[in-house]
Structure formats: structure tokens, C-alpha cells
Design an enzyme around this catalytic site. Structure first.
Site, PDB file in Angstrom:
ATOM      1  N   HIS A 161       0.660  -0.684  -0.186  1.00 22.13           N
ATOM      2  CA  HIS A 161       0.037  -0.146   0.040  1.00 22.13           C
ATOM      3  C   HIS A 161       0.592   1.353  -0.026  1.00 22.13           C
ATOM      4  CE1 HIS A 161      -2.989  -2.570   2.171  1.00 22.13           C
ATOM      5  NE2 HIS A 161      -3.731  -2.121   1.429  1.00 22.13           N
ATOM      6  N   CYS A 248      -3.413   1.374   9.406  1.00 22.44           N
ATOM      7  CA  CYS A 248      -3.772   0.232   9.072  1.00 22.44           C
ATOM      8  C   CYS A 248      -4.608  -0.271  10.969  1.00 22.44           C
ATOM      9  CB  CYS A 248      -3.160  -1.695   7.807  1.00 22.44           C
ATOM     10  SG  CYS A 248      -2.917  -2.173   8.772  1.00 22.44           S
TER      11      CYS A 248
HETATM   12  C1  CIR Z   1      -3.844  -7.697   4.122  1.00 21.07           C
HETATM   13  O1  CIR Z   1      -2.960  -8.000   2.779  1.00 21.07           O
HETATM   14  O2  CIR Z   1      -5.207  -7.103   3.380  1.00 21.07           O
HETATM   15  C2  CIR Z   1      -3.276  -7.486   5.400  1.00 21.07           C
HETATM   16  N1  CIR Z   1      -2.782  -8.583   5.915  1.00 21.07           N
HETATM   17  C3  CIR Z   1      -2.614  -6.448   5.277  1.00 21.07           C
HETATM   18  C4  CIR Z   1      -2.955  -5.393   5.283  1.00 21.07           C
HETATM   19  C5  CIR Z   1      -3.180  -3.319   6.477  1.00 21.07           C
HETATM   20  N2  CIR Z   1      -3.058  -2.661   5.493  1.00 21.07           N
HETATM   21  C6  CIR Z   1      -2.649  -1.497   5.690  1.00 21.07           C
HETATM   22  O3  CIR Z   1      -1.741  -1.793   6.248  1.00 21.07           O
HETATM   23  N3  CIR Z   1      -3.726  -0.420   5.087  1.00 21.07           N
END
Ligand code: CIR
Length: 253
Positions: A161, A248
Site C-alpha cells: 500500500h 491500518c
Molecule cells: C492484507 O494483505 O490485506 C492484510 N494482510 C494487511 C493489510 C494492511 N493494511 C494496511 O496497511 N492498510
């Protein structure tokens, strides 16, 4: 300035979360929960009230709540996450945003995809990482939802991201990891550049002049403090095994 943080508990299924490579050793849920609890304490320490949503074991990534909604100016856009396995995470978050936080909701429709982790707002401008998760249509719908200018940003290879490698410190200050996104991308903003060896340090959660930063990145801490912020370091190493950063883990309202 935000005064509410929405968080979602860590599910027992977290070891099945999406990852760019299988963590070795595997994710320890008890450790991840302890780190999440410390993170929530840190949110309180920087002046935020907490709204907790229970975990959903059917959605191993649900604790990464930032990805399912973008909030600005009394309105929330419920996103359509890029990973199909994450699209069922939204309903309880949308309910909390509407009923407890009192926000007006918009919903993103196909073919748009957007993860909140790809959205970095500086003042009136939304920078959007066009990534494996977020497409150009998602960026356009975001701009429409908030009547805001959107700047699309290409991500370096292997970066999940946009905010995996940068995050806002203030409306005109951005924290960015050296060698990732060129600081001049953020026109008019002052960049605080963390060294290559501290990339996870470039993701911080800020309220006013206080910043939660990832523990274990001493140069980042010095730089953020020198930029005028009180820092609260939190060890998020276990949650990072599931590719999660600090932003997140909450939606700030
Ligand atoms: C994913 O791959 O979607 C989750 N394991 C991690 C998401 C992390 N999100 C973020 O940093 N905004």
C-alpha cells in the site's frame, strides 16, 4: 483533528491473513493481541476515544480496519477492497461509522477497488497509491465522494500500500521512507525522510502533535521528535507479519 479511533479486535484466524510470503515462524495470535492492546493504549495516550468492533473469525484480515473505509469531513466512503476475501469485512464497520460516529456514508461500487491503506490525505489533496489493491477507478470514485483533488501515485515493486512506506504527520508534513516514493510527489509538503533501514517507521498514526510510531526504529523516533511531535513507540512486529502497519489498525474520525 480526530477525536475518535475505530479499532477492530484481532481474530483467532489471523494466522490465515493475506501475506506477501508465509511468515516464519507463523503468527502468534496471543502476541499479536498483546501488541494490538498496546496500540489501543497508545491511541488513548495521544488523546483519542476508542470505539471497538468485535473480531470476525471468518475474516482473518478484519483487524486491518483502515482498508474498508476512508473518512473525511463528516463523511465516510465504504471502500471496495482489492482483495475479494476482504469484501465481507465492511458491514459492522459501516454500521459503526453511521450509527456511532454519526457519519454520512457513501459506498464504492464495482469495478472500482480501493484499500484505505492506499489513501494518504494532506490538507485538501488525496494521494492514492495505484496498487494491486486499488485501481484508477477507485481513485476517481474517492475524489468524487469527497469533492477532492486526487493525485495518483505509482508504487515501487513489492510495496503493498502507499502508506506502507509513507504517512501524513500534518496537513503539510509527510513522513516517507528513503528510496520509496520521491518526496517531491507531495508538492508543497515538507518531507521527513526515514532511512532505508527503517522503512516500517514511515507509517505513523498522528493526532495533533503526538505520533504513534513503530517500536524499534530509533532514527525515525529522533526525526519525528525533531519535526515537533511527541512520540509513542509501539511494537507491532507480530502484526507486521500479516503485512499490517500502524495506520491500518484504526480509522480516525
Ligand atoms: C492484507 O494483505 O490485506 C492484510 N494482510 C494487511 C493489510 C494492511 N493494511 C494496511 O496497511 N492498510
Amino acid at each position: 483533528m480526530s477525536n475518535l479511533a475505530i479499532v477492530r479486535e484481532v481474530p483467532a484466524s489471523l494466522p490465515r491473513a493475506l501475506t506477501h510470503r508465509p511468515p516464519d515462524p507463523p503468527i502468534d495470535v496471543a502476541r499479536a493481541r498483546a501488541q494490538h492492546a498496546a496500540y489501543v493504549d497508545a491511541l488513548v495516550a495521544i488523546g483519542l476515544e476508542i470505539l471497538r468492533i468485535p473480531a470476525d473469525d471468518d475474516h482473518p484480515d478484519c483487524t486491518f480496519v483502515e482498508d474498508v473505509a476512508v473518512v473525511a469531513g463528516g463523511r465516510a466512503l465504504v471502500t471496495r477492497p482489492g482483495a475479494p476475501s476482504r469484501r465481507g469485512e465492511s458491514p459492522p464497520v459501516a454500521m459503526a461509522l453511521a450509527e456511532q460516529a454519526g457519519l454520512e456514508l457513501r459506498h464504492m461500487e464495482a469495478p472500482a477497488t480501493l484499500d484505505g491503506g492506499d489513501v494518504l490525505r494532506l490538507g485538501d489533496v488525496f494521494y492514492v497509491g495505484v496498487s494491486a489493491r486499488s485501481n484508477a477507478d477507485g481513485a476517481a470514485r474517492l475524489g468524487e465522494a469527497f469533492g477532492a483533488r486526487v493525485v495518483r501515485v505509482a508504487l515501487p515493486p513489492g510495496v503493498l500500500h502507499l502508506k506502507s512506506v509513507c504517512s501524513p504527520l500534518a496537513a503539510d508534513v509527510v513522513l516517507v521512507a528513503e528510496g520509496t516514493i520521491p518526496p517531491e510527489t507531495f508538492a508543497g509538503a515538507r518531507a521527513v525522510v526515514v532511512p532505508r533501514g527503517e522503512v516500517p517507521g514511515a507509517n505513523a498514526v498522528v493526532s495533533g502533535r503526538a505520533a504513534i510510531i513503530a517500536g524499534g526504529f530509533p532514527r525515525t523516533r529522533e526525526l519525528v521528535e525533531a519535526a515537533g511531535f511527541r512520540t509513542v513507540p509501539v511494537d507491532n512486529s507480530e502484526l507486521r507479519k500479516a503485512d499490517g502497519a500502524l495506520t491500518c489498525l484504526s480509522i480516525l474520525v
